[in-house]
Design a protein around this motif. Structure first.
Motif, short mmCIF file in Angstrom:
data_model
loop_
_atom_site.label_atom_id
_atom_site.label_comp_id
_atom_site.label_asym_id
_atom_site.label_seq_id
_atom_site.Cartn_x
_atom_site.Cartn_y
_atom_site.Cartn_z
N VAL A 16 7.08 -7.34 -1.41
CA VAL A 16 6.42 -6.46 -2.37
C VAL A 16 6.96 -6.74 -3.77
CG1 VAL A 16 5.94 -4.08 -3.05
CG2 VAL A 16 6.07 -4.69 -0.62
N GLU A 17 6.10 -7.06 -4.69
CA GLU A 17 6.47 -7.25 -6.09
C GLU A 17 6.56 -5.90 -6.77
OE1 GLU A 17 7.61 -8.14 -9.48
OE2 GLU A 17 7.31 -9.88 -8.15
N LEU A 18 7.71 -5.61 -7.39
CA LEU A 18 7.94 -4.28 -7.97
C LEU A 18 7.38 -4.12 -9.38
CD1 LEU A 18 11.56 -3.43 -6.78
CD2 LEU A 18 9.39 -2.64 -5.84
N ALA A 19 7.01 -5.22 -10.03
CA ALA A 19 6.54 -5.13 -11.42
C ALA A 19 5.39 -4.14 -11.60
CB ALA A 19 6.14 -6.52 -11.91
N PRO A 20 4.43 -4.04 -10.66
CA PRO A 20 3.32 -3.10 -10.87
C PRO A 20 3.69 -1.63 -10.65
CG PRO A 20 2.70 -4.91 -9.40
CD PRO A 20 4.19 -4.92 -9.51
N PHE A 21 4.94 -1.35 -10.32
CA PHE A 21 5.32 0.02 -9.95
C PHE A 21 6.42 0.54 -10.87
CE2 PHE A 21 4.05 -2.12 -5.89
CZ PHE A 21 2.81 -1.51 -5.79
N PRO A 22 6.10 0.90 -12.11
CA PRO A 22 7.14 1.34 -13.06
C PRO A 22 7.86 2.61 -12.63
CG PRO A 22 4.93 1.72 -13.95
CD PRO A 22 4.77 0.87 -12.72
N ARG A 23 7.16 3.54 -11.96
CA ARG A 23 7.82 4.78 -11.53
C ARG A 23 8.88 4.48 -10.46
NH1 ARG A 23 2.96 9.31 -10.95
NH2 ARG A 23 2.43 9.42 -13.18
N ILE A 24 8.55 3.59 -9.56
CA ILE A 24 9.52 3.22 -8.53
C ILE A 24 10.72 2.53 -9.17
CG2 ILE A 24 9.96 1.69 -6.55
CD1 ILE A 24 7.16 2.31 -5.57
N ARG A 25 10.49 1.66 -10.13
CA ARG A 25 11.60 0.98 -10.79
C ARG A 25 12.48 1.96 -11.56
NH1 ARG A 25 9.67 -1.99 -14.57
NH2 ARG A 25 7.42 -1.92 -14.22
N THR A 26 11.88 2.92 -12.21
CA THR A 26 12.66 3.96 -12.89
C THR A 26 13.48 4.76 -11.90
OG1 THR A 26 11.09 4.13 -14.72
CG2 THR A 26 12.51 6.03 -14.34
N ALA A 38 0.84 -1.20 0.00
CA ALA A 38 0.00 0.00 0.00
C ALA A 38 0.87 1.25 0.00
CB ALA A 38 -0.93 0.00 1.21
N SER A 39 1.95 1.24 0.76
CA SER A 39 2.86 2.39 0.77
C SER A 39 3.54 2.56 -0.59
CB SER A 39 3.90 2.22 1.87
OG SER A 39 3.36 2.53 3.14
N ALA A 40 3.94 1.46 -1.19
CA ALA A 40 4.55 1.53 -2.52
C ALA A 40 3.58 2.12 -3.53
CB ALA A 40 5.02 0.15 -2.96
N GLN A 41 2.30 1.76 -3.40
CA GLN A 41 1.31 2.32 -4.31
C GLN A 41 1.17 3.83 -4.11
OE1 GLN A 41 -0.67 0.25 -6.73
NE2 GLN A 41 -0.43 2.36 -7.46
N TYR A 42 1.23 4.26 -2.86
CA TYR A 42 1.18 5.70 -2.59
C TYR A 42 2.39 6.41 -3.19
CZ TYR A 42 1.05 10.18 -0.23
OH TYR A 42 1.06 11.53 0.03
N VAL A 43 3.57 5.83 -3.00
CA VAL A 43 4.78 6.42 -3.57
C VAL A 43 4.66 6.50 -5.09
CG1 VAL A 43 7.25 6.02 -3.98
CG2 VAL A 43 6.31 5.73 -1.68
N GLU A 44 4.19 5.42 -5.69
CA GLU A 44 4.03 5.37 -7.14
C GLU A 44 3.10 6.47 -7.64
OE1 GLU A 44 4.40 3.40 -11.06
OE2 GLU A 44 5.56 3.31 -9.20
N ASN A 45 1.99 6.66 -6.93
CA ASN A 45 0.96 7.60 -7.39
C ASN A 45 1.23 9.05 -7.01
OD1 ASN A 45 -0.39 5.36 -8.36
ND2 ASN A 45 -1.87 5.29 -6.69
N GLU A 46 1.88 9.26 -5.87
CA GLU A 46 1.90 10.60 -5.28
C GLU A 46 3.28 11.21 -5.04
OE1 GLU A 46 -0.88 12.14 -5.03
OE2 GLU A 46 -2.25 10.46 -5.29
N CYS A 47 4.33 10.42 -5.03
CA CYS A 47 5.62 10.92 -4.53
C CYS A 47 6.68 11.16 -5.58
CB CYS A 47 6.18 9.97 -3.47
SG CYS A 47 5.16 9.84 -1.99
N LEU A 48 6.45 10.72 -6.80
CA LEU A 48 7.48 10.85 -7.83
C LEU A 48 6.97 11.71 -8.98
CD1 LEU A 48 8.71 7.17 -7.76
CD2 LEU A 48 10.11 9.16 -7.18
#
Length: 203
Positions: free
Chosen positions: A172-182, A133-143
């Protein structure tokens, strides 16, 4: 300056920021498995029994966000002068400190919140859900781009990078979070992170 740190902990964010700022510093590595953080020697440095602690100018600074702000004050390029952008950078840092870091800590530090072993196991089991859930927040709101504020690195990126290195170990699987991976790829290419890895400070 002397940075008291432990590999794999949030204290490495401070080391990355020091490298980004081009500041000279020495280090002292603590072995958590041996309980160095609870020793009488270290309690003089930081009675909280945690890292990081930064000895500088005859005093000791603790709390990652505060130390990062201090480093940014010495190297203004690490914090924007625009007050809105600066507040955005700090809002990400404070979210990481108050929520995402705490979610992670429930995996191995359940004793901070409960005594019963069953409670510790329950908290550990919850970590993949809360960290996702935190990773999703970072993906959507922090980058806003490759970094927190877009194309320019700030101190919040050092904190975010270290917290995101914990994600795979937290289930946490990182595949759904392209912004975090970038973001992680961009950070790994920075000379600061390469220097920290070369010094053996990161696992």
């Amino acid at each position: 300056m002397k940075l008291h740190f432990a590999p794999g902990t949030i204290s490495i964010a401070v080391a990355i920021a020091l490298e980004e700022a081009g500041l000279d510093y020495d280090t002292r590595q603590l072995d958590f498995a041996k309980g160095d953080q609870q020793s009488s020697e270290y309690s003089v440095i930081n009675p909280k029994g945690r890292v990081p602690a930064l000895e500088t100018e005859g005093t000791v600074l603790t709390e990652t966000g505060a130390i990062l702000d201090y480093i940014a004050a010495l190297s203004p390029g690490l914090m924007p002068t625009d007050p809105i952008k600066a507040a955005r950078a700090r809002s990400v840092t404070y979210y990481l400190a108050s929520t995402m870091h705490v979610n992670h800590a429930h995996k191995m530090r359940g004793h901070r919140w409960a005594d019963a072993e069953a409670s510790h196991k329950d908290m550990t089991a919850k970590v993949p859900e809360t960290m996702t859930a935190s990773a999703q927040y970072v993906e959507n709101e922090c980058l806003a781009g490759p970094y927190v504020l877009g194309d320019t690195l700030c101190i919040a990126d050092a904190y975010l990078f270290m917290v995101c290195t914990w994600l795979p170990g937290d289930g946490v699987e990182l595949a759904p979070f392209p912004r975090i991976r970038t973001f992680m790829d961009a950070m790994e290419e920075r000379p600061s992170v390469k220097a920290i890895r070369a010094k053996g400070m990161m696992r």
